[in-house]
Design a protein around this motif. Structure first.
Motif, PDB file in Angstrom:
ATOM      1  N   ALA A 128       0.788  -1.101  -0.024  1.00  0.00           N
ATOM      2  CA  ALA A 128       0.090  -0.164  -0.107  1.00  0.00           C
ATOM      3  C   ALA A 128       0.953   1.244   0.275  1.00  0.00           C
ATOM      4  O   ALA A 128       1.808   1.337   0.706  1.00  0.00           O
ATOM      5  CB  ALA A 128      -1.041  -0.078   1.163  1.00  0.00           C
ATOM      6  N   THR A 130       0.346   4.750   0.959  1.00  0.00           N
ATOM      7  CA  THR A 130      -0.470   5.630   1.969  1.00  0.00           C
ATOM      8  C   THR A 130       0.178   7.187   2.125  1.00  0.00           C
ATOM      9  O   THR A 130      -0.224   7.861   3.039  1.00  0.00           O
ATOM     10  CB  THR A 130      -0.897   5.163   3.229  1.00  0.00           C
ATOM     11  OG1 THR A 130       0.456   4.869   3.972  1.00  0.00           O
ATOM     12  CG2 THR A 130      -1.560   3.668   3.246  1.00  0.00           C
ATOM     13  N   ARG A 133      -2.360   9.804   2.292  1.00  0.00           N
ATOM     14  CA  ARG A 133      -3.503   9.734   3.339  1.00  0.00           C
ATOM     15  C   ARG A 133      -2.661  10.137   4.710  1.00  0.00           C
ATOM     16  O   ARG A 133      -3.274  10.932   5.500  1.00  0.00           O
ATOM     17  CB  ARG A 133      -3.794   8.293   3.548  1.00  0.00           C
ATOM     18  CG  ARG A 133      -4.821   7.884   2.490  1.00  0.00           C
ATOM     19  CD  ARG A 133      -5.736   6.853   2.812  1.00  0.00           C
ATOM     20  NE  ARG A 133      -6.679   6.393   1.654  1.00  0.00           N
ATOM     21  CZ  ARG A 133      -7.853   7.123   1.536  1.00  0.00           C
ATOM     22  NH1 ARG A 133      -8.212   7.987   2.511  1.00  0.00           N
ATOM     23  NH2 ARG A 133      -8.659   6.819   0.595  1.00  0.00           N
ATOM     24  N   ARG A 154      -2.082   2.047 -13.201  1.00  0.00           N
ATOM     25  CA  ARG A 154      -2.372   1.476 -11.962  1.00  0.00           C
ATOM     26  C   ARG A 154      -1.591   1.989 -10.808  1.00  0.00           C
ATOM     27  O   ARG A 154      -1.914   1.924  -9.607  1.00  0.00           O
ATOM     28  CB  ARG A 154      -1.734  -0.073 -12.474  1.00  0.00           C
ATOM     29  CG  ARG A 154      -2.509  -0.866 -13.106  1.00  0.00           C
ATOM     30  CD  ARG A 154      -1.856  -2.223 -13.813  1.00  0.00           C
ATOM     31  NE  ARG A 154      -2.906  -3.141 -14.285  1.00  0.00           N
ATOM     32  CZ  ARG A 154      -2.457  -4.221 -14.795  1.00  0.00           C
ATOM     33  NH1 ARG A 154      -1.180  -4.466 -14.993  1.00  0.00           N
ATOM     34  NH2 ARG A 154      -3.331  -5.090 -15.435  1.00  0.00           N
ATOM     35  N   LYS A 156      -1.331   5.201 -10.319  1.00  0.00           N
ATOM     36  CA  LYS A 156      -2.134   6.348  -9.855  1.00  0.00           C
ATOM     37  C   LYS A 156      -3.292   5.836  -8.917  1.00  0.00           C
ATOM     38  O   LYS A 156      -3.831   6.146  -8.279  1.00  0.00           O
ATOM     39  CB  LYS A 156      -2.842   7.113 -11.217  1.00  0.00           C
ATOM     40  CG  LYS A 156      -1.913   7.954 -11.623  1.00  0.00           C
ATOM     41  CD  LYS A 156      -2.412   8.551 -12.853  1.00  0.00           C
ATOM     42  CE  LYS A 156      -1.433   9.717 -13.484  1.00  0.00           C
ATOM     43  NZ  LYS A 156      -2.196  10.461 -14.728  1.00  0.00           N
ATOM     44  N   GLU A 157      -3.985   4.359  -9.348  1.00  0.00           N
ATOM     45  CA  GLU A 157      -4.756   3.863  -8.605  1.00  0.00           C
ATOM     46  C   GLU A 157      -4.599   3.375  -7.362  1.00  0.00           C
ATOM     47  O   GLU A 157      -5.385   3.971  -6.383  1.00  0.00           O
ATOM     48  CB  GLU A 157      -5.480   2.556  -9.326  1.00  0.00           C
ATOM     49  CG  GLU A 157      -6.459   1.782  -8.556  1.00  0.00           C
ATOM     50  CD  GLU A 157      -6.859   0.398  -9.109  1.00  0.00           C
ATOM     51  OE1 GLU A 157      -7.260  -0.518  -8.535  1.00  0.00           O
ATOM     52  OE2 GLU A 157      -6.524   0.356 -10.573  1.00  0.00           O
ATOM     53  N   LEU A 158      -3.276   2.957  -7.154  1.00  0.00           N
ATOM     54  CA  LEU A 158      -2.823   2.854  -5.550  1.00  0.00           C
ATOM     55  C   LEU A 158      -2.522   3.970  -4.971  1.00  0.00           C
ATOM     56  O   LEU A 158      -2.809   4.022  -3.771  1.00  0.00           O
ATOM     57  CB  LEU A 158      -1.645   1.761  -5.857  1.00  0.00           C
ATOM     58  CG  LEU A 158      -1.721   0.525  -6.500  1.00  0.00           C
ATOM     59  CD1 LEU A 158      -0.393  -0.335  -6.514  1.00  0.00           C
ATOM     60  CD2 LEU A 158      -2.602  -0.557  -5.470  1.00  0.00           C
ATOM     61  N   SER A 159      -1.747   4.863  -5.490  1.00  0.00           N
ATOM     62  CA  SER A 159      -1.383   6.022  -4.872  1.00  0.00           C
ATOM     63  C   SER A 159      -2.231   7.146  -4.612  1.00  0.00           C
ATOM     64  O   SER A 159      -2.268   7.728  -3.586  1.00  0.00           O
ATOM     65  CB  SER A 159      -0.026   6.691  -5.589  1.00  0.00           C
ATOM     66  OG  SER A 159       0.953   5.924  -5.978  1.00  0.00           O
ATOM     67  N   LEU A 160      -3.391   7.127  -5.357  1.00  0.00           N
ATOM     68  CA  LEU A 160      -4.562   8.135  -5.377  1.00  0.00           C
ATOM     69  C   LEU A 160      -5.618   7.532  -4.325  1.00  0.00           C
ATOM     70  O   LEU A 160      -6.427   8.223  -4.140  1.00  0.00           O
ATOM     71  CB  LEU A 160      -4.984   8.788  -6.527  1.00  0.00           C
ATOM     72  CG  LEU A 160      -3.617   9.415  -7.475  1.00  0.00           C
ATOM     73  CD1 LEU A 160      -4.222  10.012  -8.795  1.00  0.00           C
ATOM     74  CD2 LEU A 160      -3.152  10.413  -6.586  1.00  0.00           C
ATOM     75  N   THR A 161      -5.544   6.462  -3.923  1.00  0.00           N
ATOM     76  CA  THR A 161      -6.347   5.519  -3.200  1.00  0.00           C
ATOM     77  C   THR A 161      -5.965   5.412  -1.702  1.00  0.00           C
ATOM     78  O   THR A 161      -6.617   5.471  -0.748  1.00  0.00           O
ATOM     79  CB  THR A 161      -7.294   4.534  -3.721  1.00  0.00           C
ATOM     80  OG1 THR A 161      -6.361   3.559  -3.953  1.00  0.00           O
ATOM     81  CG2 THR A 161      -7.984   4.747  -5.193  1.00  0.00           C
ATOM     82  N   GLY A 162      -4.743   4.887  -1.851  1.00  0.00           N
ATOM     83  CA  GLY A 162      -4.089   4.380  -0.396  1.00  0.00           C
ATOM     84  C   GLY A 162      -4.409   2.876  -0.319  1.00  0.00           C
ATOM     85  O   GLY A 162      -4.283   2.447   0.761  1.00  0.00           O
ATOM     86  N   ASN A 163      -5.155   2.280  -1.199  1.00  0.00           N
ATOM     87  CA  ASN A 163      -5.861   0.994  -0.983  1.00  0.00           C
ATOM     88  C   ASN A 163      -4.801  -0.059  -0.955  1.00  0.00           C
ATOM     89  O   ASN A 163      -3.708   0.019  -1.627  1.00  0.00           O
ATOM     90  CB  ASN A 163      -6.645   0.639  -2.044  1.00  0.00           C
ATOM     91  CG  ASN A 163      -8.057   1.270  -1.874  1.00  0.00           C
ATOM     92  OD1 ASN A 163      -8.322   2.127  -1.051  1.00  0.00           O
ATOM     93  ND2 ASN A 163      -8.913   1.400  -3.162  1.00  0.00           N
TER      94      ASN A 163
END
Length: 257
Positions: A128, A130, A133, A154, A156-163
């Motif tokens: 993750a 984060t 966040r 991909r 951006k998906e990880l870094s802009l959600t923190g999921n």
């Protein structure tokens, strides 16, 4: 001890050892990692390093407790010196570093994982980013490396959600080499390390550097670099060395077949 080093023949196992804090990287741990990598780099008996974590985490990254209590600690998030920056510490190793990702690799821990040359993940591994966040920006390379490894969308998906990203998806996205059961993680990493340890040390270390140097360039510049480096290096190779190595390579190939 915040970090342990165990030698098994030509392989050194470096374990981040603060399981009660999810192996959060305190100043002491980061300095210990740099000292360990430096010592192992100078030890000709050690050919490959395996980096893992104790307990349920690989590492949770920078110690947020230190960050919240030390007004000067934030500078470590963008530290250049390898004594404070664990990514730089790992990158000082001329020898291959295999990351055995036993659990969560979060934020700075994600960056530490990406500093390794090969990643073997347990099915319990999760990644993750984060940074956003927490309210800080990455300073150990994550914002640039991740998009180059798995693609910008991909990343951006990880870094802009923190999921969290599970191990199986990480393998499918090309982020890790393979995923194995928790009990098979270290044996798999050690077997791979043993295979690497049989390659001639000079050639292996030069090849690692050639790949890393080219990765930091444009494709065209990387090709030019390869040509220049390989021309100089290969001019030093004599026919008798090729003949001797050829026999060893053929014998190993027959054994693997």
């Amino acid at each position: 001890m915040t970090l342990t080093v165990e030698r098994q023949d030509a392989i050194a196992i470096v374990t981040l050892n603060r399981p009660e804090a999810m192996n959060a990287m305190s100043k002491a741990m980061r300095l210990a990692l740099y000292d360990a990598i430096t010592d192992l780099n100078q030890d000709d008996a050690v050919r490959v390093i395996v980096l893992t974590g104790a307990g349920r985490a690989f590492t949770a990254g920078l110690d947020l407790k230190e960050l919240s209590t030390d007004p000067l600690a934030m500078g470590d998030a963008t530290a250049e010196k390898p004594e404070a920056n664990p990514v730089r510490a790992i990158e000082t190793s001329a020898k291959p570093v295999i990351g055995a990702i036993n659990g969560v690799a979060i934020t700075g821990g994600f960056e530490v994982a990406l500093a390794c040359d090969v990643l073997i993940a347990s099915t319990g591994a999760r990644f993750a980013d984060t940074h956003g966040r927490v309210g800080i920006m990455p300073g150990w390379g994550l914002s640039q490396k991740l998009s180059r490894l798995i693609g910008i969308y991909r990343a951006k998906e990880l870094s802009l959600t923190g999921n969290f990203l599970d191990a199986e998806t990480a393998e499918r996205w090309g982020l890790v080499n393979r995923v194995v059961s928790p009990e098979d993680m270290m044996p798999t990493a050690m077997k791979l390390a043993a295979d690497m340890a049989t390659m001639p040390a000079q050639a292996q270390q030069e090849y690692k550097k050639l790949i890393n140097d080219g990765f930091a360039m444009t494709f065209g510049a990387g090709l030019q670099h390869e040509t220049a480096f390989s021309t100089e290096r290969n001019n030093q190779v004599t026919p008798d060395k090729v003949a001797a190595n050829r026999e060893a390579v053929q014998a190993r190939g027959r054994g693997q077949a």
